[in-house]
Design an enzyme around this catalytic site. Structure first.
Site: not given
Ligand code: ADP
Length: 162
Positions: A18, A91, A129, A42
């Site tokens: 993030h 990703r 996460s 979630k």
């Molecule tokens: P959501 O539930 O909206 O997907 P997340 O917290 O999982 O929320 O992710 C928020 C943003 O961060 C999304 O755009 C996700 O693709 C990006 N993201 C999460 N982990 C990574 C990572 N390892 N590399 C690149 N982008 C990431």
């Protein structure tokens, strides 16, 4: 015109993946709003306040990043905050279909809103996460996955969940 972008997500908890996306967005735009989703389908492990506090600590070095919670439609939230774009991290191919659908839906609801995809750094391709939570609850090492300044807090909080 000031260019404002929204980085929406669950951030449950924030990872280095993030931080990479948010910090790259902060270089491209005048202002970044990190929008923490409240009503996620979630069930989050961290409360909204905890997720915001961890993001605040991790992003303390940036002066053009604002952290807020948000609820409801992203297209409306963008209108309200005056943001012209949304940044999402991509990703793997598995992210693509959902992200494509969301982007098209948001465009329909708010034609002025652009979605920008930033590809993940190779070393964070696998990072999420959920992975951090799985490792930490099994007492594994999450040093390479979360910002150093909040490492102990995340570890302690998740260890107490076992
Ligand atoms: P959501 O539930 O909206 O997907 P997340 O917290 O999982 O929320 O992710 C928020 C943003 O961060 C999304 O755009 C996700 O693709 C990006 N993201 C999460 N982990 C990574 C990572 N390892 N590399 C690149 N982008 C990431």
């Amino acid at each position: 015109m000031k260019r404002t972008v929204i980085c929406p997500g669950s951030f449950d908890p924030v990872t280095l993946g993030h931080i990479d996306i948010i910090s790259r967005a902060a270089k491209m735009f005048d202002k970044v709003i990190v929008a923490v989703l409240v009503n996620s389908s979630k069930k989050p492990s961290f409360t909204t306040e905890e997720r915001i506090e961890l993001l605040r600590k991790a992003l303390a070095g940036f002066d053009n990043i604002q952290i807020e919670s948000f609820d409801g439609l992203l297209a409306e939230y963008a209108r309200k905050t005056g943001a012209n774009a949304v940044v999402r991290g991509l990703r793997a191919v598995s992210d693509f279909e959902y992200e494509f659908q969301m982007s098209l839906t948001n465009k329909k609801l708010n034609p002025d809103l652009e979605t920008i995809f930033l590809t993940s750094r190779a070393e964070y391709m696998f990072l999420s996460s959920s992975i951090v939570k799985q490792i930490a609850t099994l007492n594994g090492d999450i040093t390479n996955f979360v910002p150093e300044c909040i490492h102990d807090e995340i570890k302690k909080r998740l260890a107490s969940n076992v």
